[in-house]
Design a protein around this motif. Structure first.
Motif, mmCIF file in Angstrom:
data_model
loop_
_atom_site.group_PDB
_atom_site.id
_atom_site.type_symbol
_atom_site.label_atom_id
_atom_site.label_comp_id
_atom_site.label_asym_id
_atom_site.label_seq_id
_atom_site.Cartn_x
_atom_site.Cartn_y
_atom_site.Cartn_z
ATOM 1 N N ARG A 97 1.069 -1.056 0.018
ATOM 2 C CA ARG A 97 0.040 -0.017 -0.142
ATOM 3 C C ARG A 97 0.827 1.202 0.082
ATOM 4 N N VAL A 98 2.052 1.339 -0.668
ATOM 5 C CA VAL A 98 2.869 2.397 -0.642
ATOM 6 C C VAL A 98 2.234 3.149 -1.931
ATOM 7 N N THR A 99 2.397 4.545 -1.809
ATOM 8 C CA THR A 99 1.876 5.451 -2.845
ATOM 9 C C THR A 99 3.199 6.349 -3.044
ATOM 10 N N ILE A 100 3.813 6.208 -4.447
ATOM 11 C CA ILE A 100 4.717 7.292 -4.870
ATOM 12 C C ILE A 100 4.117 8.247 -5.651
ATOM 13 N N GLY A 101 4.267 9.646 -5.311
ATOM 14 C CA GLY A 101 3.425 10.740 -5.899
ATOM 15 C C GLY A 101 4.095 11.035 -7.340
ATOM 16 N N ALA A 102 3.217 11.891 -8.027
ATOM 17 C CA ALA A 102 3.685 12.158 -9.507
ATOM 18 C C ALA A 102 5.321 12.841 -9.587
ATOM 19 N N ALA A 103 6.102 12.300 -10.455
ATOM 20 C CA ALA A 103 7.421 12.786 -10.593
ATOM 21 C C ALA A 103 8.502 12.749 -9.298
ATOM 22 N N ALA A 104 7.729 11.728 -8.358
ATOM 23 C CA ALA A 104 8.661 11.655 -7.129
ATOM 24 C C ALA A 104 9.801 10.656 -7.624
ATOM 25 N N ARG A 105 10.965 10.728 -6.784
ATOM 26 C CA ARG A 105 11.925 9.679 -7.223
ATOM 27 C C ARG A 105 12.281 9.054 -5.856
ATOM 28 N N VAL A 106 12.566 7.743 -6.027
ATOM 29 C CA VAL A 106 13.111 6.796 -4.908
ATOM 30 C C VAL A 106 14.192 6.374 -5.561
ATOM 31 N N GLY A 107 15.467 6.550 -4.631
ATOM 32 C CA GLY A 107 16.673 6.078 -5.158
ATOM 33 C C GLY A 107 17.083 4.610 -4.975
ATOM 34 N N ALA A 108 17.958 4.316 -5.830
ATOM 35 C CA ALA A 108 18.441 2.678 -5.932
ATOM 36 C C ALA A 108 18.761 2.467 -4.449
ATOM 37 N N GLY A 109 17.877 1.048 -4.334
ATOM 38 C CA GLY A 109 18.460 0.526 -2.843
ATOM 39 C C GLY A 109 17.591 0.926 -1.591
ATOM 40 N N ALA A 110 16.653 2.066 -1.833
ATOM 41 C CA ALA A 110 15.813 2.726 -0.858
ATOM 42 C C ALA A 110 15.097 1.573 -0.355
ATOM 43 N N ARG A 111 14.316 1.500 0.867
ATOM 44 C CA ARG A 111 13.324 0.706 1.541
ATOM 45 C C ARG A 111 12.457 1.675 2.313
ATOM 46 N N LEU A 112 10.957 1.324 1.851
ATOM 47 C CA LEU A 112 9.810 1.872 2.332
ATOM 48 C C LEU A 112 9.132 0.972 3.054
ATOM 49 N N GLY A 113 8.418 1.344 4.058
ATOM 50 C CA GLY A 113 7.694 0.226 4.699
ATOM 51 C C GLY A 113 6.193 0.207 4.170
ATOM 52 N N ASP A 114 5.480 -0.654 4.749
ATOM 53 C CA ASP A 114 3.895 -0.593 4.655
ATOM 54 C C ASP A 114 3.178 0.811 4.697
ATOM 55 N N ASP A 115 2.338 1.075 3.899
ATOM 56 C CA ASP A 115 1.515 2.206 4.054
ATOM 57 C C ASP A 115 2.076 3.682 4.041
ATOM 58 N N GLU A 116 3.241 3.795 3.571
ATOM 59 C CA GLU A 116 4.105 4.971 3.371
ATOM 60 C C GLU A 116 3.638 5.874 2.066
ATOM 61 N N THR A 117 3.816 6.952 2.037
ATOM 62 C CA THR A 117 3.308 7.971 1.056
ATOM 63 C C THR A 117 4.453 8.898 0.884
ATOM 64 N N VAL A 118 4.951 8.839 -0.584
ATOM 65 C CA VAL A 118 5.898 9.831 -1.050
ATOM 66 C C VAL A 118 5.261 10.964 -1.754
ATOM 67 N N PRO A 119 5.317 12.251 -1.378
ATOM 68 C CA PRO A 119 4.561 13.416 -1.945
ATOM 69 C C PRO A 119 5.126 13.567 -3.415
#
Length: 144
Positions: A97-119
């Motif tokens: 249930r992770v949401t990555i917003g429009a034009a957002a960038r998640v770098g190589a090897g990053a870790r995001l947990g459940d229910d996180e939102t990146v604006p």
């Protein structure tokens, strides 16, 4: 890819053609680029113009919007949502249930947990350092 197509009409009334990906049972637009070694789980959609690179794993009921990129070896949990032109770098791990917003960038090897939102437009640094004078694609681990 198989020849089993389904036509889906979007909110704007535009009909798009999707087919099941060879690995998994998710739907991939005929206009998307998905590597043959990627896995697209049941109930997931990869929209036109999106890219899913080698060995990437897209969990069930996820949605990859137009222009979004999933780097090689990245894993998205169930019900993940990548908005338009979002980028998830190589080897990243996103929870359920992770949401990555429009034009957002998640770098190589990053870790995001459940229910996180990146604006929209945000940048989440990865665990892989950027190469000196490297391109943005190299920094995100997307360069071949």
């Amino acid at each position: 890819m198989s020849t089993n197509y389904v036509d889906i009409e979007d909110a704007a009334g535009v009909t798009r053609r999707y087919r099941h990906h060879a690995n998994g049972r998710g739907f991939v637009s005929a206009e998307a680029t998905v590597h043959r070694s990627a896995f697209i789980a049941r109930g997931s959609y990869v929209d036109p113009g999106a890219e899913v690179h080698a060995e990437a794993q897209i969990g069930p009921d996820s949605w990859i919007e137009p222009g979004a990129i999933v780097g090689a070896g990245a894993t998205l949990g169930s019900r993940a949502h990548l908005a338009q032109h979002a980028v998830v770098g190589a080897g990243s791990r996103l929870g359920n249930r992770v949401t990555i917003g429009a034009a957002a960038r998640v770098g190589a090897g990053a870790r995001l947990g459940d229910d996180e939102t990146v604006p929209a437009g945000a940048v989440i640094p990865g665990l892989t350092p950027a190469a000196p004078n490297g391109s943005r694609a190299e920094h995100l681990g997307l360069a071949a």
